[in-house]
Design an enzyme around this catalytic site. Sequence first.
Site: not given
Ligand code: 13P
Ligand code: G3H
Ligand code: ZN
Length: 316
Positions: A50, A82-83, A187, A221, A263-264
């Site tokens: 990310s 990611d994003h 998220h 997650s 991620d979480s």
């Molecule tokens: P979680 O917060 O549910 O782990 O999702 C992560 C995610 O979508 C990262 O792009």
């Molecule tokens: O979708 C978001 C991911 O969990 C990334 O989170 O920006 O805190 O790294 P972060």
């Molecule tokens: Zn995401």
Amino acid sequence: MALVTTTEMFKKAYAGGYAIGAFNINNMEIVQAITETAAQLRSPVILQVSAGARKYAKPAYLTALVDAAMKDTGMDLVLHLDHGGAGLDKEGAFEQLKNCVDTGFSSVMIDGSHYSFEENIALTKRVVEYAHAHGVVVEAELGKLAGIEDDVKVASHDAMYTDPGEVEEFVSKTGVDSLAIAIGTSHGAFKFKGEAKLRFDILEEIGNRLPGFPIVLHGASSVVPEYVDTINKYGGKMEGATGIPEDMLRKSASMAVCKINIDSDIRLAMTAGIRKHFAEHPDHFDPRQYLSEARDNVKKLVEHKINNVLGSAGKL
Ligand code: 13P
Ligand code: G3H
Ligand code: ZN
């Protein structure tokens, strides 16, 4: 071994009714835990980065860690942004995506979900043209998830399910390779107040409208209760943390979902390991001691996901 795109992975996952885990990476221990476990289980895997991860670890360290993991495990890996574009204006978003394509990512996400449908199409199309010209695949998003999207906080009242009526036009006009949709996931570690509910009817309709096309689930997650309990037992405060039940994730993987973002759960596994370690060994001060316990927890988590949620073991 090399960085590969998701094209073949998704084709096989779609046909086989399973999903590929896309795990967020932020440091060496997380990269090792994911890739060593995936290699042991002969499971394909996506490592995703990310904007927050790039800020924390610096891009050069993250790409070097992924390179080291390929050398160490002998596995082909996907390195995914990611994003992409979150928190940036359109020009900044394009420059960020371009930079990732130019520095070796094999897959990128352009998150234009906060723009109008037309603007999302225009931005996504521009990214697709550049990425495809360089052999990189693109994920886009339609609909809005609640929770934290990198630097952008999306309030739950702003969350919006994906409109299935828009998906064919979006995919054909942009040429995108996969699509993240909003069906009730979110998220972070606090996803539902009451009972968990996902709109499988929307997922089914999207699957019917886009046969064979890979769908992505963000915010997926499970917020594994065992880790939440351990965190709370050893001084943490995470009452009310809830995630997506595993049976719902398995069901989505048997439908059009080919990529499940996690991620979480990694954060929780690490934090539970470290809190427990400190409580049981108050005399320890060597980071290798408590980070080993954190890394072991992430390995167990990834093993469980691959075997019991994603169904990707042995599919390499
Ligand atoms: P979680 O917060 O549910 O782990 O999702 C992560 C995610 O979508 C990262 O792009
Ligand atoms: O979708 C978001 C991911 O969990 C990334 O989170 O920006 O805190 O790294 P972060
Ligand atoms: Zn995401």
